[in-house]
Design a protein around this motif. Structure first.
Motif, PDB file in Angstrom:
ATOM      1  N   ARG A 164       2.349   6.955  15.049  1.00  0.00           N
ATOM      2  CA  ARG A 164       2.953   5.787  15.680  1.00  0.00           C
ATOM      3  C   ARG A 164       1.989   4.599  15.666  1.00  0.00           C
ATOM      4  O   ARG A 164       2.385   3.466  15.363  1.00  0.00           O
ATOM      5  N   VAL A 165       0.715   4.837  15.930  1.00  0.00           N
ATOM      6  CA  VAL A 165      -0.289   3.768  15.900  1.00  0.00           C
ATOM      7  C   VAL A 165      -0.420   3.201  14.486  1.00  0.00           C
ATOM      8  O   VAL A 165      -0.448   1.985  14.288  1.00  0.00           O
ATOM      9  N   MET A 166      -0.482   4.067  13.499  1.00  0.00           N
ATOM     10  CA  MET A 166      -0.638   3.614  12.117  1.00  0.00           C
ATOM     11  C   MET A 166       0.594   2.832  11.640  1.00  0.00           C
ATOM     12  O   MET A 166       0.468   1.838  10.940  1.00  0.00           O
ATOM     13  N   LYS A 167       1.787   3.246  12.043  1.00  0.00           N
ATOM     14  CA  LYS A 167       3.006   2.525  11.667  1.00  0.00           C
ATOM     15  C   LYS A 167       2.999   1.135  12.282  1.00  0.00           C
ATOM     16  O   LYS A 167       3.340   0.153  11.621  1.00  0.00           O
ATOM     17  N   ARG A 168       2.574   1.028  13.527  1.00  0.00           N
ATOM     18  CA  ARG A 168       2.518  -0.267  14.191  1.00  0.00           C
ATOM     19  C   ARG A 168       1.537  -1.192  13.473  1.00  0.00           C
ATOM     20  O   ARG A 168       1.817  -2.358  13.245  1.00  0.00           O
ATOM     21  N   GLU A 169       0.368  -0.676  13.065  1.00  0.00           N
ATOM     22  CA  GLU A 169      -0.608  -1.485  12.342  1.00  0.00           C
ATOM     23  C   GLU A 169      -0.055  -1.919  10.989  1.00  0.00           C
ATOM     24  O   GLU A 169      -0.273  -3.058  10.572  1.00  0.00           O
ATOM     25  N   ASP A 191       3.117  -2.376  10.221  1.00  0.00           N
ATOM     26  CA  ASP A 191       4.132  -3.396  10.487  1.00  0.00           C
ATOM     27  C   ASP A 191       3.481  -4.744  10.788  1.00  0.00           C
ATOM     28  O   ASP A 191       3.945  -5.783  10.312  1.00  0.00           O
ATOM     29  N   GLU A 192       2.395  -4.749  11.558  1.00  0.00           N
ATOM     30  CA  GLU A 192       1.699  -5.989  11.880  1.00  0.00           C
ATOM     31  C   GLU A 192       1.056  -6.597  10.632  1.00  0.00           C
ATOM     32  O   GLU A 192       1.057  -7.821  10.464  1.00  0.00           O
ATOM     33  N   THR A 193       0.533  -5.775   9.744  1.00  0.00           N
ATOM     34  CA  THR A 193      -0.071  -6.266   8.510  1.00  0.00           C
ATOM     35  C   THR A 193       0.969  -6.938   7.629  1.00  0.00           C
ATOM     36  O   THR A 193       0.726  -8.016   7.074  1.00  0.00           O
ATOM     37  N   VAL A 194       2.131  -6.330   7.489  1.00  0.00           N
ATOM     38  CA  VAL A 194       3.205  -6.914   6.685  1.00  0.00           C
ATOM     39  C   VAL A 194       3.667  -8.231   7.307  1.00  0.00           C
ATOM     40  O   VAL A 194       3.840  -9.237   6.605  1.00  0.00           O
ATOM     41  N   GLU A 242       3.725 -14.286   7.158  1.00  0.00           N
ATOM     42  CA  GLU A 242       3.429 -15.559   7.811  1.00  0.00           C
ATOM     43  C   GLU A 242       2.485 -16.405   6.964  1.00  0.00           C
ATOM     44  O   GLU A 242       2.596 -17.621   6.917  1.00  0.00           O
ATOM     45  N   ARG A 243       1.541 -15.763   6.285  1.00  0.00           N
ATOM     46  CA  ARG A 243       0.518 -16.480   5.532  1.00  0.00           C
ATOM     47  C   ARG A 243       0.964 -16.921   4.142  1.00  0.00           C
ATOM     48  O   ARG A 243       0.306 -17.756   3.528  1.00  0.00           O
ATOM     49  N   GLN A 244       2.068 -16.424   3.626  1.00  0.00           N
ATOM     50  CA  GLN A 244       2.432 -16.689   2.237  1.00  0.00           C
ATOM     51  C   GLN A 244       2.691 -18.164   1.947  1.00  0.00           C
ATOM     52  O   GLN A 244       2.520 -18.607   0.816  1.00  0.00           O
ATOM     53  N   ASP A 245       3.105 -18.943   2.923  1.00  0.00           N
ATOM     54  CA  ASP A 245       3.401 -20.352   2.704  1.00  0.00           C
ATOM     55  C   ASP A 245       2.273 -21.277   3.152  1.00  0.00           C
ATOM     56  O   ASP A 245       2.431 -22.497   3.126  1.00  0.00           O
ATOM     57  N   GLN A 246       1.145 -20.726   3.556  1.00  0.00           N
ATOM     58  CA  GLN A 246       0.037 -21.529   4.040  1.00  0.00           C
ATOM     59  C   GLN A 246      -0.891 -21.939   2.899  1.00  0.00           C
ATOM     60  O   GLN A 246      -1.049 -21.220   1.918  1.00  0.00           O
ATOM     61  N   THR A 247      -1.527 -23.100   3.088  1.00  0.00           N
ATOM     62  CA  THR A 247      -2.549 -23.523   2.137  1.00  0.00           C
ATOM     63  C   THR A 247      -3.802 -22.693   2.389  1.00  0.00           C
ATOM     64  O   THR A 247      -3.940 -22.075   3.457  1.00  0.00           O
ATOM     65  N   PRO A 248      -4.744 -22.657   1.440  1.00  0.00           N
ATOM     66  CA  PRO A 248      -5.971 -21.892   1.661  1.00  0.00           C
ATOM     67  C   PRO A 248      -6.730 -22.323   2.922  1.00  0.00           C
ATOM     68  O   PRO A 248      -7.267 -21.482   3.635  1.00  0.00           O
ATOM     69  N   GLU A 249      -6.735 -23.625   3.226  1.00  0.00           N
ATOM     70  CA  GLU A 249      -7.428 -24.076   4.432  1.00  0.00           C
ATOM     71  C   GLU A 249      -6.719 -23.575   5.691  1.00  0.00           C
ATOM     72  O   GLU A 249      -7.361 -23.145   6.650  1.00  0.00           O
ATOM     73  N   GLU A 250      -5.400 -23.615   5.694  1.00  0.00           N
ATOM     74  CA  GLU A 250      -4.646 -23.091   6.839  1.00  0.00           C
ATOM     75  C   GLU A 250      -4.894 -21.594   7.002  1.00  0.00           C
ATOM     76  O   GLU A 250      -4.996 -21.098   8.126  1.00  0.00           O
TER      77      GLU A 250
END
Length: 67
Positions: free
Chosen positions: A9-14, A16-19, A24-32
């Motif tokens: 359960r802990v590993m699944k939660r981690e 899910d958070e990583t994905v 969230e980061r895919q549309d950010q610039t490198p500085e963001e």
């Protein structure tokens, strides 16, 4: 509930958070991305180095080592 169930359960939660974080980061610039990753100190050091017009000295290294 056994230890194995808890661990899965802990590993699944981690996972899910990583994905979620990657989405969230895919549309950010490198500085963001640097700001969102918490690497503010590294960014400040990079900006200081860019402003420095002289050869780095041991005093500069000491100052960066203290931060």
């Amino acid at each position: 509930m056994g230890l194995g169930d808890w661990w899965r359960r802990v590993m699944k939660r981690e996972d899910d958070e990583t994905v979620e974080h990657a989405l969230e980061r895919q549309d950010q610039t490198p500085e963001e991305q640097r700001y969102s990753s918490g690497d503010i100190i590294g960014l400040e050091d990079d900006q200081f180095a860019a402003r420095t017009e002289h050869e780095p000295s041991i005093d500069d290294a000491d100052r960066l080592g203290e931060s």
